[in-house]
Design a protein around this motif. Structure first.
Motif, short mmCIF file in Angstrom:
data_model
loop_
_atom_site.label_atom_id
_atom_site.label_comp_id
_atom_site.label_asym_id
_atom_site.label_seq_id
_atom_site.Cartn_x
_atom_site.Cartn_y
_atom_site.Cartn_z
N LYS A 188 58.47 118.26 -3.84
CA LYS A 188 59.81 118.58 -4.29
C LYS A 188 59.97 118.66 -5.80
N HIS A 208 59.40 119.92 -9.58
CA HIS A 208 59.00 121.05 -10.43
C HIS A 208 59.02 122.40 -9.72
N LYS A 233 55.41 116.63 -18.14
CA LYS A 233 55.87 118.00 -18.27
C LYS A 233 56.43 118.61 -16.98
N LEU A 234 56.17 118.00 -15.85
CA LEU A 234 56.64 118.58 -14.60
C LEU A 234 58.06 118.13 -14.29
N HIS A 235 58.85 119.07 -13.79
CA HIS A 235 60.19 118.82 -13.24
C HIS A 235 61.24 118.46 -14.29
N ALA A 236 61.02 117.38 -14.99
CA ALA A 236 62.01 116.96 -15.98
C ALA A 236 61.27 116.52 -17.22
N ARG A 237 61.76 116.91 -18.38
CA ARG A 237 61.14 116.48 -19.63
C ARG A 237 62.25 116.03 -20.56
N THR A 269 57.13 124.29 -19.03
CA THR A 269 57.92 123.07 -19.05
C THR A 269 59.05 123.30 -20.06
N PRO A 291 54.81 111.59 -5.44
CA PRO A 291 54.98 112.19 -6.77
C PRO A 291 55.85 111.32 -7.67
N LYS A 335 68.76 116.75 -12.88
CA LYS A 335 67.39 116.90 -12.40
C LYS A 335 67.14 116.17 -11.08
N THR A 387 66.03 119.28 -5.92
CA THR A 387 64.89 120.18 -5.79
C THR A 387 65.45 121.53 -5.33
N ILE A 404 57.71 110.54 -11.63
CA ILE A 404 58.13 110.98 -12.96
C ILE A 404 57.88 109.82 -13.91
#
Lengths: 415, 415
Positions: free
Chosen positions: A389, A391, B389-393, A403, B214, B400, B403, B216
């Motif tokens: 889920k 990214h 760097k993935l999904h939220a930075r 990114t 996964p 965020k 999905t 963060i």
């Protein structure tokens, strides 16, 4: 530092040069690459033969590994099509001035260094490198040992294309195929920004377990199609047969047919004919077994618990008959790998409930699960289908190879 | 299944009810929660005292753990402010009709079940639960044992608010604090969609190593401020002092001052006065050491290699003098944790080169790194600052906690 880590460091260093190069110059590399593939077909096919010759004639891997003039032509075409996609980096996602005067913007930037671990398909080498170069990323490729000669010559072509336009060949690094080096890749948090495993469930499990680098899981698709009481049965037959037989070896193909009890017998009698034509083996629950036995379906077995939640990747599927929609949803929730799921129904309320309740990357109403694909979705070539889920979810294509970065421009602001 | 896994399964099941509830009803839960916090202040403070009493009076954890009427008021306010943010779920990200007539849309949906592992700050319990409820996510909280009584009473308030509006209390599950259960959480791939560790580097390392879910990564910030040759020195002093002393215990505070050699001596003489006022300990490289010794800076040590790339989280910093911008960039690339980095400069070309070259979640020109914060960025409360760097930075805030989901509506399309 080990030679592999030293090379990772060089790749990391080279990544910034590519990220800052204009999209045009990156596309020139791709144009040269497509041309090099076309001009050097004979040479590439000769290397490919070295790999193919080592595989038994009847092994399915042989076809996956085999390159032909036609396949190389298609590969060159796909490089050209990546050129035509918009650059995902450099997009301004938001821009505002804070009350204190700080100008704050959020922009997209390349991920940096992408690591891809894949098995025998050599087209992945070119597809992944093209996507990474287009989006300003460097890439570390770890292909299977079965494709060693093929991957080596393909990466030579990529290096020649990079050199021709003044880029460092460190941008695309093909790792040695020793298994031990996979661990080096999975733990290189300082040099690798994301790892994408493409291949078997065993590979994905290893990566999930060992990787210290953030990962995008792709692949495993346990896909259901639910045929509801209100389904138009001829449409349901078309969809189910297509989802199963059009390309059973891929992740978006059907694994389990879920049937509402009220239409189960009639649907099974209809679907038995085309499935039998494709010699599809059916693992049926007790209710479905009775009906299929009555029509003397030849490739029939009783389903055991392990036939649900099983990814067949072959001309085979399981069948589950349910009382109602809630039971169908419970079955799917329990066994789905959250890749692609479908309902065939003429009842809009039921269908929309299914679409919003089922937790998967892609959900379909009256369509085949086979559509889950970057090309079909208009996103271009993909690195894989993400089943997680974060990214990226579903086709992991060019647009997700970036990114974000926050940029604050001030005149001395403090907090 | 263990009792913990059984509860995770209930939480997973409850998640779908929250995801489908309208944003209004989720906000009613938050309004009730804010009210319950205000009405039950005395009760909450009594429980909090049980935790606080066990911590030595001079231990910094005591202040992190301590709740007061004022802090509880601010916590209730923050719940109300989360209500006012737009619902991140249900956004249509793209919508198109494919050539074959399939209507394909991509929408945002809640992540599902969010796991958060945190240490002693009890405000995290309320902030995270409020963000998750607002965005339609269920949450599993694993707080530190030091805050056990406080977290328990706060989750009671959350449960009362959920029940009042007909929601399951399974939506917010406070795990037992045994360390062994952390492993259960980190491996529950079937029930947990994402895990966010908030806390020490040791915690983050453990999560990175053990988690199959996964993750963060948030937190660790090794932040540099580069004072360039062209910098306006009074501005540079303000920015550096603010970045260091305004709240040294947080991740966006300054760790290393990087100085261009041409202004190093003058800048150090200017900055020594305010830093001395705050008793800031300086680990200086040889060049900076000479200058600071000349002005008899009282809290001075020679920097060793380990003082660069070190997150001080205290009134302390290191100083590195460089020849030029490339050396500054190389130093930052080598030691940065990619959280927040700044340049003070009057040269636009140099500053823009810095902003585009430095690889970090947030980069600043002529502003303090302390701005990296969901509230400051106008995103509302945050779950943490993502350094991956993935999904939220950067700030990992409400927007965020979603999905994507692809929805395909057809009329029998097959491939």
């Amino acid at each position: 530092m080990s030679p592999i880590l030293t090379q990772f460091q060089r790749t990391r260093f080279a990544a910034s040069s590519l990220a800052m190069a204009k999209g045009d110059s990156r596309n020139e590399v791709l144009a040269s690459l497509a041309e090099l593939i076309r001009v050097n077909m004979a040479k590439i096919l000769k290397e490919n033969q070295q790999d193919v010759a080592r595989i038994a004639t009847d092994h399915p891997m042989r076809d996956r590994l085999l390159l032909t003039q036609e396949r190389l032509g298609a590969l060159a075409d796909s490089v050209i099509s990546v050129m035509q996609l918009p650059d995902p980096a450099g997009q301004v996602l938001s821009k505002k001035t804070l009350p204190n005067g700080l100008e704050l913007s959020k922009i997209t930037v390349p991920l940096g260094v992408v690591g891809v671990i894949f098995e025998s398909r050599p087209n992945v080498t070119i597809d992944v490198a093209a996507l990474c170069i287009r989006s300003g990323n460097a890439v570390v490729l770890r292909g299977g040992s079965d494709a060693f000669h093929t991957n080596t010559i393909l990466v030579q072509m990529i290096h020649r294309a990079l050199e021709k336009h003044g880029f460092s060949t460190d941008l695309v690094y093909l790792m040695p195929t020793d298994r031990a080096h996979v661990t080096t890749l999975l733990t290189a948090v300082k040099f690798i920004d994301v790892i994408i495993p493409r291949g078997s469930e065993a590979l994905i499990q290893r990566v999930r377990k060992e990787s210290l680098v953030p990962t995008i899981e792709t692949g495993a698709g346990v896909c259901h199609t639910y045929v509801a009481a209100s389904a138009e049965l001829s449409m349901a037959v078309n969809i189910v047969v297509n989802a199963k037989v059009s390309r059973p070896s891929v992740c978006n193909s059907l694994d389990t047919i879920v049937l509402h009890q009220s239409i189960a017998a009639e649907f099974l009698r209809l679907v038995a004919v085309p499935l039998q034509n494709y010699s599809v083996k059916i693992y049926a629950d007790n209710v479905a077994f009775e009906t299929l036995a009555q029509v003397s379906y030849p490739f029939l077995e009783r389903a055991t618990e392990s036939d649900f939640g099983r990814e067949f990747l072959d001309f085979a599927c399981s069948i589950k008959v349910v009382r109602d929609l809630p039971e169908a949803l419970a079955h799917i929730t329990n066994y789905s790998s959250r890749h692609s799921e479908a309902i065939v129904s003429s009842d809009e309320i039921e269908a929309k409930f299914f679409l919003s309740t089922v937790d998967a990357a892609a959900v379909y109403w009256n369509a085949s699960t086979r559509f889950t694909d970057g090309g079909e979705f208009g996103l271009g070539a993909e690195i894989g289908i993400s089943t997680q889920k974060l990214h990226a979810r579903g086709p992991f294509a060019l647009e997700k190879l970036v990114t974000e970065k926050w940029i604050g421009i001030g005149q001395g602001q403090i907090r």
